[in-house]
Enzyme design. Structure first.
Site, PDB file in Angstrom:
ATOM      1  N   ASN A  88       0.784  -1.227  -0.087  1.00 46.45           N
ATOM      2  CA  ASN A  88       0.017  -0.176  -0.161  1.00 46.45           C
ATOM      3  C   ASN A  88       0.933   1.263   0.171  1.00 46.45           C
ATOM      4  O   ASN A  88       0.308   2.302  -0.439  1.00 46.45           O
ATOM      5  CB  ASN A  88      -0.829  -0.035   1.154  1.00 46.45           C
ATOM      6  CG  ASN A  88      -0.189  -0.014   2.489  1.00 46.45           C
ATOM      7  OD1 ASN A  88       0.801  -0.961   2.439  1.00 46.45           O
ATOM      8  ND2 ASN A  88      -0.508   0.474   3.561  1.00 46.45           N
ATOM      9  N   GLY A 120     -13.726  -3.064  -0.346  1.00 44.84           N
ATOM     10  CA  GLY A 120     -14.639  -2.405  -1.168  1.00 44.84           C
ATOM     11  C   GLY A 120     -14.072  -1.081  -1.983  1.00 44.84           C
ATOM     12  O   GLY A 120     -14.103  -0.674  -3.040  1.00 44.84           O
ATOM     13  N   CYS A 159      -3.279   5.356   7.840  1.00 47.76           N
ATOM     14  CA  CYS A 159      -3.504   4.886   9.310  1.00 47.76           C
ATOM     15  C   CYS A 159      -2.309   5.209  10.144  1.00 47.76           C
ATOM     16  O   CYS A 159      -2.696   5.951  11.464  1.00 47.76           O
ATOM     17  CB  CYS A 159      -3.274   3.495   9.330  1.00 47.76           C
ATOM     18  SG  CYS A 159      -4.044   2.209   8.070  1.00 47.76           S
TER      19      CYS A 159
END
Lengths: 88, 450
Positions: free
Chosen positions: B200, B249, B374
């Protein structure tokens, strides 16, 4: 449908799709829709199989419906314009 | 090093104020400002409009086509998909099952192998803790990598607390694991291997098919976190020998709050569920399936499958455009992660002698991040960059450019232009950059201890 009729139908769909997409209030959705519509039609310009052409026409009609509805939804919750829209 | 920079900054800022009294007249009399005073100042830059969005790894906008598919289930079709006694339940169940097929089709799986969850974090937790706990009587070893997402690493930490042993594989400087090292790490006690498909932060692709083949040969379950990969690069759970896979999603232009876990049926992978309840989703994930969200992720998967090649070509075009512009204009820019084995929509660059956070602040008209969302609240350098051996100073100067389906070439041009301008400005006022220009090798300097 005769070839001439199909041609008219496809051209009118192409124009409607572009016209409706212009109404997206979101810059990113608008630019994507215009790019995508042009590329899809260009890619499928040479299709000859009537069944495939019919399939693609249905697909375009379905998407025209989506665009019309989503333009309305997008306008209900529109935001400030992006910085590059304002400066151009 | 840092304190020197700070000193220099404060000096620059205070100088005009502290000496302002007798200088003020000079400024106003000829109407000019001292060049030093305004050279670095960006306070007057008026930004009119919303910032551009270039953080596609954090989340992506909801595709209007996805919203169009979801809206009926947010309005009139509100039945509980698990209600078997009336039409409201049946129509919603049909929609959920269609969505399950759409998700399965994207990864060449069977619809019965898809479990809907609340997102990739839950999927990862369920896969790791579920498999580890179910087979804990016989096997108590797990293998993962140092560059995994926080939720995988944290699940592993939790399992360590339960008495499991975990191997955190290092990665090479390009971000990819060493297959030989990996093979050596597998023991007869290993129950599960968890390695992400696309990172990521740096966008690097791991050799999933090779890892899968080794795991299958050694009869170890293979889980992959494919949140950043699904719908963007082709994935086939059968040819790649994947046993469990996490899907999100909102990284594929779908809704937030929904994800899926692929759990292989043959050879069967068994899990211990985390949540107790009504036994939905084959007992693996109790709780009512959120039908509108499931429909959304299904539609998003169908669109991604249909347009994967088209979107990928666009990502390549945009990332090459961005890289060309930045690399030709600026020296000493380092691309983090392998340049070839990568997903082009994620470009992670380190601008030497520029502090990443300062650059992000200056680029306030573009939504960017220095790493994962995060950890963006902390000023700690990214653990992913540290794992690939990036120097501390370069890890502090990284920026992730995340492009997506709805990013335009104009946005990339604007971002590149602004980025170049501000990197030059920040370097101009950096004492370190000045020293580099003078030919001093900073690494050889003995900084005095404070």
């Amino acid at each position: 449908m005769a070839t001439g009729e199909i041609r008219m139908k496809v051209l009118s769909l192409y124009k409607s799709l572009l016209r409706e997409s212009q109404k997206f209030s979101s810059y990113n959705f608008r630019m994507y829709a215009l790019r995508k519509i042009r590329d899809e039609f260009r890619e499928k310009k040479l299709l000859t199989d009537p069944a495939r052409i019919k399939e693609e026409i249905n697909f375009a009609e379905k998407n025209l419906g989506i665009i019309k509805r989503q333009v309305i939804v997008g306008n209900l919750y529109s935001t400030e314009k992006l910085i590059i829209e304002k400066n151009n | 090093m840092l304190s020197k920079c700070v000193l220099r900054f404060t000096r620059l800022r205070q100088l005009p104020q502290s000496t302002s009294n007798h200088l003020l007249r000079d400024y106003s009399s000829d109407g000019k400002h001292r060049p030093e005073r305004n050279k670095f100042n960006i306070r007057d830059e008026v930004l009119d409009g919303r910032p551009l969005y270039l953080d596609a790894q954090a989340t992506t906008p909801l595709d209007p086509r996805v919203l169009d598919a979801m809206l009926p289930y947010l309005t009139n079709y509100y039945g509980n998909p698990h209600s078997r006694t009336h039409a409201y339940g049946w129509e919603t169940e049909e929609a959920v099952e269609k969505a399950r097929k759409q998700v399965a089709s994207l990864i060449s799986a069977d619809p019965r192998e898809i479990v809907f969850t609340s997102g990739a974090t839950e999927s990862n937790n369920l896969a790791l803790k579920g498999v580890a706990r179910f087979y804990s009587m016989k096997k108590k070893h797990i293998i993962t990598t140092q560059t995994e997402h926080k939720c995988v690493l944290d699940s592993c930490r939790a399992l360590e607390g339960e008495g499991f042993s975990v191997t955190y594989l290092p990665v090479q400087s390009n971000g990819i694991i060493d297959i030989k090292e990996f093979e050596k790490a597998i023991t007869e006690h290993t129950s599960l291997v968890s390695i992400m498909t696309v990172n990521n932060e740096i966008g690097v692709k791991q050799p999933i098919a090779d890892i899968g083949a080794i795991c299958r040969a050694k009869k170890v379950f293979f889980h992959t976190d494919a949140a950043q990969a699904i719908g963007k690069i082709p994935i086939n759970v059968n040819t790649m020998n994947i046993d469990l896979m996490s899907i999100s999603g909102h990284k594929i232009y779908g809704p937030k709050g929904v994800g899926a876990l692929y759990v292989r049926r043959r050879p069967r992978v068994r899990l211990e569920p985390i949540q107790s309840g009504g036994g939905q989703e084959r007992g693996l994930r109790s709780g009512t399936v959120p039908a509108p969200l499931a429909v959304g992720i299904g539609e998003a998967c169908e669109i991604a499958q249909r347009e994967m090649a088209y979107d990928h070509k666009w990502m390549e075009f945009l990332s090459n455009r961005l890289l060309d512009k930045i690399m030709t204009a600026l020296p000493q820019v380092i691309r983090n992660g392998d340049a070839n084995q990568t997903y082009p929509g994620c470009v992670n660059l380190s601008f030497a002698y520029v502090e990443g956070e300062s650059l992000l602040m200056a680029l306030k008209d573009v939504a960017l991040s220095s790493g994962s969302a995060c950890t963006s609240a902390s000023l700690e350098p990214s653990y992913v960059l540290r794992a690939i051996g990036t120097d501390e100073d370069l890890a502090h100067s990284s920026i992730r450019f995340g492009m997506g389906r709805f990013t335009t070439a104009e946005e990339v041009d604007y971002t590149a232009e602004k980025c170049i301008k501000h990197v030059e400005r920040l370097r101009e006022m950096s004492p370190l950059w000045e020293m580099i220009q003078e030919g001093i090798d900073i690494k050889t300097i003995q900084w005095s201890q404070h």
